[in-house]
Design a protein around this motif. Structure first.
Motif, PDB file in Angstrom:
ATOM      1  N   GLU A   1       5.445  21.540   2.521  1.00  0.00           N
ATOM      2  CA  GLU A   1       4.945  22.547   1.627  1.00  0.00           C
ATOM      3  C   GLU A   1       5.347  22.307   0.346  1.00  0.00           C
ATOM      4  O   GLU A   1       4.859  22.417  -0.542  1.00  0.00           O
ATOM      5  CB  GLU A   1       5.303  23.897   2.236  1.00  0.00           C
TER       6      GLU A   1
ATOM      7  N   VAL B   1       3.139  28.685  -2.958  1.00  0.00           N
ATOM      8  CA  VAL B   1       4.066  27.831  -2.407  1.00  0.00           C
ATOM      9  C   VAL B   1       5.414  28.352  -2.430  1.00  0.00           C
ATOM     10  O   VAL B   1       6.113  28.353  -1.346  1.00  0.00           O
ATOM     11  CB  VAL B   1       3.938  26.408  -3.179  1.00  0.00           C
TER      12      VAL B   1
ATOM     13  N   LEU C   1       0.518  28.207   4.348  1.00  0.00           N
ATOM     14  CA  LEU C   1       0.587  26.650   3.970  1.00  0.00           C
ATOM     15  C   LEU C   1      -1.126  26.051   4.128  1.00  0.00           C
ATOM     16  O   LEU C   1      -1.476  25.310   3.438  1.00  0.00           O
ATOM     17  CB  LEU C   1       1.092  26.102   5.473  1.00  0.00           C
TER      18      LEU C   1
ATOM     19  N   THR D   1      -2.489  26.502   0.492  1.00  0.00           N
ATOM     20  CA  THR D   1      -2.149  25.434  -0.277  1.00  0.00           C
ATOM     21  C   THR D   1      -2.902  24.050   0.074  1.00  0.00           C
ATOM     22  O   THR D   1      -3.443  23.627  -1.098  1.00  0.00           O
ATOM     23  CB  THR D   1      -0.657  24.986   0.031  1.00  0.00           C
TER      24      THR D   1
END
Length: 490
Positions: free
Chosen positions: A351, A324, A281, A284
């Motif tokens: 996400e 992801v 996470l 990202t």
């Protein structure tokens, strides 16, 4: 901020003042006992006040204005449908942000990010503008104001007298009147007066913003200094290679290599998932930050530079999408082992939205980025709306009930903390686990129900279920204390 306004607003029109007064009265009558459909009812006259003010200023509604306005009102339907506070709070905050976009307009990032600042500034200027308009009208039209006030007073007296007589003559009519008419008791007078003031001030702030919006698109954001191709591309290419190596391992695991990987690491599925999700996470989020700065400092001397930027960032975005997918899969594994919670469903939703933002950035690299700020804002609002309509607490309960049916394990303590939205799913459990899981929710609902306008559909449905299928009296404290995460009976 004054330099960003096109012009000062014209004097407030009468229709705007009436709409602001209606907003205040509805706030006073409906908002004192919780939030449900009453919030939407209050927002409608406030929206009308903004519409009248914009119309008087010559601002015609555009397509995106309607998108933001309708989207904001749709988000206010979430508290009317769901009993859980957390998705409702998120929906209300997002509705305010969309309302700001509808009032200010704009298509660039400053308009999307800074719009609410102008709306809060109007909380001061809006009431002053409204008061000036009210003084102008009352000073030159005393002959018209007096009859209106007398008519309102006579109407109120007639309704009060005859309503009381009819209620005393028929109990059924009294119950109907009690359900339809808000409680306006004197005991809550100061609180009601405050709600009246807040409603009027909020409506006038929205109207003032619609009449004289802050033009946030005028804010100039200087471009970053373009870097040379090697200086710009080398770090990103190395980062892309690192992404590719990591994703190669993830794809191998995704296509059936879990057993081999777990055998080498000595971890369980849950440990493997928990170890990686939060890191992915963060990857990202940092990837989006890298893309923002990379675009700011990208070389832009000609077609070759544009091709280089699209190729490098497009590849990085594509590899980020695999990250992801890996993060979502890890959380799915973790949920299989330990069940679904509010935190887990929330971070998965975030996400997935970040993945959508990456897709939008890739599309902007092909078709241009003028539409990107509004598309990102619209996707965030749509995600919040979908999140609320899907009923997170209900989804959590359904997933955990299914996990119990598959494994015989159920987190009773967590289920007791869910809202009334979880009742339909928890109602599927067999006794005594059903009654043990629903006991806390039933106790919360046992209090006197609020008025119709402050009761969500989720709460009303839960009351109906518990009324049709009362809790088992055998599910006492001793029985429920023996029911926990390791229950095995079915």
């Amino acid at each position: 901020m004054a330099g960003l306004r096109v012009e000062e607003p014209a004097p407030v029109r009468t229709a705007t003042l009436w709409a602001a007064l209606a907003t205040g009265v509805l706030s006073m009558l409906l908002l004192g006992e919780g939030l449900a459909v009453n919030l939407l009812l209050v927002a409608i006259p406030a929206a009308l006040a903004a519409y009248f003010a914009a119309q008087d200023a010559g601002r015609l509604p555009r397509a995106w204005t309607l998108v933001w306005g309708i989207g904001g009102l749709a988000l206010l339907a979430v508290p009317a449908l769901r009993d859980a506070d957390w998705p409702s709070f998120l929906a209300v905050v997002t509705a305010i942000a969309l309302g700001s976009l509808a009032l200010h307009g704009g298509r660039r990032w400053p308009a999307v990010l800074l719009g609410p600042i102008g709306l809060f500034n109007a909380l001061v200027t809006g009431p002053i503008w409204g008061w000036q308009g009210l003084r102008e009208r009352s000073g030159g039209a005393r002959g018209r104001v007096g009859p209106v006030l007398r008519a309102l007073a006579v109407t109120a007296v007639l309704l009060l007298v005859f309503g009381a007589l009819f209620a005393g003559a028929d109990a059924a009519f009294a119950d109907l009147l009690g359900d339809l008419v808000p409680d306006a008791s004197v005991s809550g007078g100061p609180w009601r007066v405050l709600l009246l003031a807040l409603g009027v001030v909020g409506a006038l702030a929205a109207a003032h913003t619609a009449a004289s919006p802050v033009q946030w698109d005028r804010v100039e954001v200087p471009e970053g200094r373009a870097r040379g191709r090697v200086e710009w591309a080398l770090p990103l290419i190395v980062l892309t290679v690192l992404f590719a190596a990591f994703n190669a391992v993830q794809l191998a695991v995704l296509f059936g290599g879990y057993d081999a990987v777990l055998k080498e690491t000595g971890q369980t599925y849950a440990e493997y998932a928990r170890q990686g999700f939060w890191q992915l996470l963060m990857v990202t989020l940092l990837t989006l930050l890298v893309i923002v700065f990379a675009l700011r400092w990208a070389p832009r001397e000609g077609a070759r530079d544009r091709t280089l930027v699209r190729a490098v960032l497009g590849t990085l975005c594509a590899l980020a999408l695999v990250v992801v997918a890996s993060a979502v899969r890890r959380m799915d594994m973790y949920v299989e082992a330990y069940g679904l919670t509010r935190l887990r469903v929330s971070v998965v939703a975030v996400e997935l939205w970040l993945g959508l933002v990456i897709v939008l950035i890739m599309a902007a690299g092909v078709w241009g980025a003028r539409w990107l700020p509004r598309a990102v804002a619209a996707s965030a609002a749509a995600g919040v709306l979908a999140f609320g309509l899907l009923s997170p607490d209900g989804l959590i309960a359904e997933r955990n009930v299914q996990r119990y049916e598959d494994t015989g394990r159920f987190d009773l303590a967590y289920a007791r903390d869910l809202s009334a939205d979880a009742v339909p799913a928890l109602d599927k459990l067999k006794e005594p686990l059903r009654s043990c899981a629903l006991r806390s929710i039933a106790d919360d609902l046992a209090n006197d129900p609020g008025p119709w306008y402050a009761t969500s559909w989720g709460e009303a449905r839960a009351r109906d279920i518990l009324r049709d299928r009362p809790l088992s009296k055998d599910a006492n404290w001793d029985v429920c204390s023996r029911v926990g995460d390791d229950v095995t009976y079915r």
